[in-house]
Write an enzyme that holds these catalytic residues in place. Structure first.
Site, PDB file in Angstrom:
ATOM      1  N   VAL A   1     -29.579  11.834  -3.067  1.00  0.00           N
ATOM      2  CA  VAL A   1     -29.932  11.616  -4.572  1.00  0.00           C
ATOM      3  C   VAL A   1     -29.477  10.504  -5.806  1.00  0.00           C
ATOM      4  O   VAL A   1     -30.137  10.087  -6.631  1.00  0.00           O
ATOM      5  CB  VAL A   1     -30.294  13.006  -5.086  1.00  0.00           C
ATOM      6  CG1 VAL A   1     -30.533  14.257  -4.725  1.00  0.00           C
ATOM      7  CG2 VAL A   1     -29.204  13.424  -5.541  1.00  0.00           C
ATOM      8  N   LYS A   2     -27.762  10.096  -5.043  1.00  0.00           N
ATOM      9  CA  LYS A   2     -27.478   9.190  -6.358  1.00  0.00           C
ATOM     10  C   LYS A   2     -28.200   8.168  -5.952  1.00  0.00           C
ATOM     11  O   LYS A   2     -29.374   7.687  -5.135  1.00  0.00           O
ATOM     12  CB  LYS A   2     -26.025   9.229  -5.484  1.00  0.00           C
ATOM     13  CG  LYS A   2     -25.679  10.938  -5.767  1.00  0.00           C
ATOM     14  CD  LYS A   2     -24.998  11.325  -7.384  1.00  0.00           C
ATOM     15  CE  LYS A   2     -25.087  13.086  -7.542  1.00  0.00           C
ATOM     16  NZ  LYS A   2     -23.874  13.079  -7.070  1.00  0.00           N
TER      17      LYS A   2
END
Ligand SMILES: *Cc1c(COP(=O)(O)O)cnc(C)c1O
Length: 387
Positions: free
Chosen positions: A188-189
Site C-alpha cells: 500500500v505504500k
C-alpha cells in the site's frame, strides 16, 4: 462502479519482466539486485548509505539496535502512527513513551516535545532516541527536532515509511537531519516490493552495523574480523543479528518501481490537489500544506469538523464502505491499544492524537486512481455529511 480501495499498488509489464528475469537467473537471494536497488534508492534520495531489509518493521528494529537502544533505554515516538513505530523499542527491551501531535500537521508536535524534554531533564529521564513519523507522507519538523536532539543528547530515527520521495527544506527525506530513516515498501505504500523496507543514513559505521544486524551479525569481510581467517570459507559472527534480508525478486521490483517514482509522485500530488479543491466547502479539516516541504501523499486524510456537521465518523465511514469505497482510518492512537494500556498508558494521555483520531477518515488515493472514481468518492462523502 467497482470497489475503490484506499490504496492500490501500480504494477506495469516492466515490473513483471524485472521480477521474472530474476526468477530465470542464478540468484534468488544475495545477488546483485539488492545492492543495485540500494544504490538507486540512495542516489534518488541524495544519501550515502541505503540498507534494504525484509520490511520496515525489521528496519526499525535493527536501526534501534544500531543506534544503541537496549534495556534501560527510553524511546519516544508519535501516538499517531502504525504500531511498528513503537513496537521496535519494545523489541530492544527499551521503554516507550509518546509525544502528542500537532493537530494541524498530525505529526509529532515540536512544542509538546520541548515541554516533555524540559520535564524529563528535571526528572533525569531524558530519552536516548526519538522516532518522528512523516505521517501520510508529510515530513516531520526535523530541523527543530535536530536542534533539540543536539541540546538534549538524543538520536533521531525517522519513520519515513510513508515518505518515499518526499522533500523537506529542499532536500529529499532521508538525506539529512535524522541519524537514520526507515522506508516501507509494503504493497500500500509509495513504491512497493510486496513486503520490504530500507534504512538510509549518512553514517558509514551505522550502515555497516545495519548490514551486520540484517544478516545474523556475520561477516566475510576480513577488515571486520577479529581473527586471521584460516581460509576463504571463514565467516565471523560479530554480534547477535537476524535474517532480515530482502530477496532479489523484491529488489528487482523495487528498482523497476523507482524508475516511475517521479511519475507516480506527480499522480498522487495531482489527485491530492484535486481533493483539496473538491472538498474545500465541506465540513472537513483537510491535510496541511506548508511551503517548506513536499508530501509524498501516501494518504489523504480528512477529519470531520464536529462544529459543522452532525454526521458521525462511524456513519460516514459506513456510508462510504456501502458505496464500495474502501475508506480506512489511520491511526488508532498506539497508546490506547490493549498491549500499551497494559504497560500503563490510558485514554486521555495524548488528547490531540485522540481528538484527531475521533474524526479521521483516509480517502482512496493511489497513482492510477481515475478522476471519475475521485468524483464518486467526493459525491458520496458530501451526501453522507449532510445526514
Ligand atoms: C507500514 C508502516 C510501517 C511498517 O512497515 P512494514 O514494511 O509493513 O513493516 C511502519 N511504520 C509506519 C508509519 C508504517 O506506515
Amino acid at each position: 462502479m467497482a470497489f475503490i480501495p484506499y490504496s492500490r499498488q501500480s504494477i506495469t509489464e516492466d515490473d513483471i519482466a524485472a521480477v521474472t528475469a530474476v526468477l530465470r537467473s542464478e540468484f534468488l537471494t544475495q545477488g546483485a539486485e539488492v545492492p543495485r536497488f540500494e544504490a538507486s534508492f540512495a542516489a534518488l534520495h541524495g544519501v550515502a548509505h541505503a540498507v534494504a531489509v525484509s520490511n520496515a518493521t525489521a528496519g526499525l528494529h535493527i536501526a534501534c539496535l544500531a543506534l544503541g537502544i537496549g534495556p534501560g533505554s527510553r524511546v519516544w515516538t508519535s501516538p499517531n502512527s502504525f504500531l511498528a513505530s513503537a513496537n521496535c523499542a519494545l523489541y530492544c527491551g527499551a521503554t516507550i513513551d509518546f509525544v502528542d501531535i500537532d493537530p494541524a500537521t498530525r505529526n509529532l508536535s515540536v512544542a509538546a516535545l520541548q515541554r516533555k524534554l524540559e520535564q524529563a531533564e528535571r526528572r533525569g529521564t531524558l530519552p536516548q532516541l526519538l522516532i518522528p513519523v512523516d505521517f501520510a507522507g508529510l515530513p516531520a519538523d526535523l530541523r527543530e527536532m535536530r536542534a533539540l536532539a543536539d541540546r538534549y543528547g538524543f538520536r533521531i530515527l525517522e519513520d519515513a515509511s510513508h515518505a518515499t520521495g518526499a522533500s523537506y527544506l529542499g532536500q529529499p527525506v532521508g538525506s539529512a537531519w535524522a541519524d537514520a530513516s526507515v522506508f516501507s515498501f509494503h504493497a500500500v505504500k509509495i513504491v512497493t516490493t510486496a513486503e520490504g523496507g530500507l534504512v538510509t543514513t549518512r553514517d558509514a559505521q551505522l550502515a555497516e552495523r545495519l548490514r551486520l544486524l540484517r544478516s545474523h551479525g556475520m561477516t566475510r569481510e576480513r577488515s571486520q574480523m577479529d581473527f586471521e581467517p584460516e581460509g576463504p570459507w571463514v565467516y565471523e559472527q560479530q554480534l547477535l543479528g537476524y535474517n532480515y534480508r530482502m530477496t532479489e525478486m523484491q529488489a528487482a521490483l523495487g528498482s523497476s518501481q523507482l524508475k516511475r517514482l517521479p511519475q507516480m509522485q506527480a499522480q498522487r500530488a495531482a489527485l491530492a490537489e484535486r481533493y483539496d479543491g473538491l472538498l474545500a466547502r465541506l465540513p472537513l479539516r483537510l491535510p496541511a500544506r506548508t511551503a517548506d516541504r513536499r508530501s509524498a501523499w501516501h494518504l489523504y486524510v480528512v477529519e470531520l469538523d464536529a462544529q459543522r456537521t452532525r454526521a458521525t465518523r462511524a456513519a460516514v465511514f459506513q456510508a462510504l464502505r456501502e458505496a464500495q469505497i474502501g475508506v480506512n482510518v489511520h491511526y488508532i492512537p498506539i497508546h490506547t491499544q490493549p498491549h500499551y494500556q497494559r504497560l500503563g498508558f490510558k485514554p486521555g494521555d495524548f488528547p490531540d492524537a485522540e481528538a484527531y483520531y475521533a474524526g479521521a477518515i483516509s480517502l482512496p488515493l493511489f497513482p492510477d486512481m481515475r478522476t471519475d472514481e475521485q468524483d464518486h468518492v467526493v459525491a458520496t462523502l458530501e451526501q453522507a455529511l449532510r445526514a
